[in-house]
Structures are given as C-alpha cells and as structure tokens.
Scaffold this motif. Structure first.
Motif, PDB file in Angstrom:
ATOM      1  N   GLY A  43       4.454   2.229   3.084  1.00  0.00           N
ATOM      2  CA  GLY A  43       3.180   2.007   2.238  1.00  0.00           C
ATOM      3  C   GLY A  43       3.278   0.703   1.956  1.00  0.00           C
ATOM      4  N   GLN A  44       2.062   0.325   1.319  1.00  0.00           N
ATOM      5  CA  GLN A  44       2.110  -1.084   0.811  1.00  0.00           C
ATOM      6  C   GLN A  44       1.000  -1.138  -0.399  1.00  0.00           C
ATOM      7  OE1 GLN A  44       1.085  -4.025   3.618  1.00  0.00           O
ATOM      8  NE2 GLN A  44      -0.998  -3.010   4.123  1.00  0.00           N
ATOM      9  N   THR A  45       1.359  -1.946  -1.407  1.00  0.00           N
ATOM     10  CA  THR A  45       0.258  -2.079  -2.285  1.00  0.00           C
ATOM     11  C   THR A  45      -0.784  -3.017  -1.838  1.00  0.00           C
ATOM     12  OG1 THR A  45       1.432  -3.972  -3.400  1.00  0.00           O
ATOM     13  CG2 THR A  45       1.867  -1.893  -4.334  1.00  0.00           C
ATOM     14  N   THR A  46      -2.034  -2.789  -2.411  1.00  0.00           N
ATOM     15  CA  THR A  46      -3.166  -3.831  -1.770  1.00  0.00           C
ATOM     16  C   THR A  46      -3.063  -5.309  -2.566  1.00  0.00           C
ATOM     17  OG1 THR A  46      -4.689  -2.908  -3.746  1.00  0.00           O
ATOM     18  CG2 THR A  46      -4.625  -1.634  -1.603  1.00  0.00           C
ATOM     19  N   GLU A  47      -2.469  -5.331  -3.750  1.00  0.00           N
ATOM     20  CA  GLU A  47      -2.250  -6.357  -4.487  1.00  0.00           C
ATOM     21  C   GLU A  47      -0.801  -6.803  -4.893  1.00  0.00           C
ATOM     22  OE1 GLU A  47      -5.408  -7.858  -7.275  1.00  0.00           O
ATOM     23  OE2 GLU A  47      -6.567  -6.309  -6.637  1.00  0.00           O
ATOM     24  N   GLN A  48      -0.440  -7.959  -4.978  1.00  0.00           N
ATOM     25  CA  GLN A  48       0.845  -8.466  -5.310  1.00  0.00           C
ATOM     26  C   GLN A  48       0.976  -8.364  -6.874  1.00  0.00           C
ATOM     27  OE1 GLN A  48       2.925 -11.972  -4.578  1.00  0.00           O
ATOM     28  NE2 GLN A  48       4.876 -10.950  -4.339  1.00  0.00           N
ATOM     29  N   GLY A  49      -0.211  -8.918  -7.419  1.00  0.00           N
ATOM     30  CA  GLY A  49      -0.035  -9.505  -8.795  1.00  0.00           C
ATOM     31  C   GLY A  49       0.464 -10.384  -9.374  1.00  0.00           C
ATOM     32  N   ASP A  50       0.646 -10.755 -10.725  1.00  0.00           N
ATOM     33  CA  ASP A  50       1.391 -12.059 -10.922  1.00  0.00           C
ATOM     34  C   ASP A  50       3.025 -11.818 -11.140  1.00  0.00           C
ATOM     35  OD1 ASP A  50       2.100 -14.255 -12.411  1.00  0.00           O
ATOM     36  OD2 ASP A  50       0.949 -14.043 -14.231  1.00  0.00           O
TER      37      ASP A  50
END
Length: 214
Positions: A46-53
């Motif tokens: 799976g993966q997150t849709t955003e990495q973030g800061d």
C-alpha cells in the motif's frame, strides 16, 4: 506486529463483511490520525496519497510525515519486492458472503517515533474509510487479544505483540444525503410545490433514526 528501533512494523488487514456490497474501483481509501508524533518510515502492499512535510529529517526520509495519513492499495502488477500476501488489488474487494477469498486486503507499515513497548504505543484514532465514496462510519480502535499465526508445517504458533480492531459500518443515508428518488407534491388548491429533497421517497425518518418514511 514486531518492534523496531523507534516503533513497530504492523500488518493492516481490511475485511469486507458486507453480504452483497462490493468495493469497486477505484477501491478503498483508509485514513486515521496519529495519537503522538508518529511517522511512516516505509510501506509494502500500500502507499499513502501524500508524503507531507518531512523537512525536519536528514538522510533517511520517511514515506509519510502527515499527522493524518491516507492509505490506498497498490495496483495489480506491482513489483514483487513491494508486495505482501493479500495485497495489490487496486482496492477492489468482493463481499465476504459471495467470495471470502477475495474479500480481504492487507498492507504492511513501518511506524517510527511511536514507542517500543505495549505501554508506550498509542493506537491511532479518527479512522475513516471510503469505498470509494462516503457512507462508512468507523468506531474507535480497540485493543484485543493478539493475533495468532500457525506456521506452514502447522507445528508452531506465533502471536503478534499487539492487535487492535476497528469496525466501520455503512449507511445509505450517509452515502447519499439527497435521495435518488424524489417526489414533488402539490395541491389543487395550493400553488406551493414541495421541493427536493423535502420529498416523499427515500427520506430519513427523523422521529426514528435509521428508519425510512413510508
């Protein structure tokens, strides 16, 4: 679940226990909010849709630094070194009644800055599930008896260090607040027409929550 230097590695499994409601493409989306300052170092299946800061990290950059990550399934055909068992279906799940073998999906997540004992780890909160649209309401994560695993030769049983469950329920009223069937009412002596969605079809009964107006 197993411990790492600053957190843990967990396998998350989603089961579709709906009798006949499939989860169609583009598939499920699972979200939550961390209880502390956790980060996701890496993921498989799976993966997150955003990495973030992640600017505060030097060298090894986490997969995701968001306080409220959103996870999606990987697509079929994903390289084997990014897969785990029961993953990579594009978020599509059949119902448990119709096909139990394809009613589940899993991904693995390595969590950092989370604590390394049962007393220091905090379960995530505010879980959300879209499949693929709204309609699901998720309860809080509840710590349960650790999951047990039988080896392939069935001669040894191991168990997770911690296990928690989250139950999400589906509501047609949450999925579509405006009814698909709408009846406008008018009177011979009254020119006022009852507009949608103040209708006589598919409306929720406010006096008895969860029931419909007959």
């Amino acid at each position: 679940m197993s411990w790492t230097a600053d957190g843990y590695v967990a396998v998350v499994t989603i089961f579709n226990f709906q009798q006949y409601r499939h989860i169609q493409a583009p598939g499920w989306t699972l979200g939550w909010k961390w209880s502390k300052k956790e980060v996701i170092w890496s993921m498989m299946g799976g993966q997150t849709t955003e990495q973030g800061d992640c600017s505060r990290f030097k060298g090894n950059i986490p997969h995701c630094c968001k306080k409220d990550p959103t996870v999606v399934d990987l697509l079929p055909g994903t390289p084997y070194n990014q897969q785990i068992a029961n993953c990579c279906k594009g978020g599509v799940l059949n119902s448990w009644v119709q096909d139990p073998a394809t009613a589940g999906s899993s991904f693995q997540v390595s969590v950092g800055q989370a604590g390394t004992t049962n007393k220091t780890v905090r379960v995530p909160k505010n879980f959300t599930l879209k499949a693929p649209g709204p309609g699901y309401t998720c309860g809080p994560a509840k710590i349960v008896k650790p999951s047990r695993f039988v080896t392939a030769d069935k001669r040894r049983v191991t168990q997770a260090l911690m296990t928690w469950n989250v139950t999400c329920t589906y509501s047609q009223f949450l999925a579509q607040k405006t009814p698909t069937c709408c009846v406008s009412l008018s009177s011979f002596y009254n020119e006022t027409i009852v507009p949608c969605p103040q209708c006589a079809c598919g409306c929720q009964n406010t006096s008895q929550p969860g029931s419909c107006v007959e």
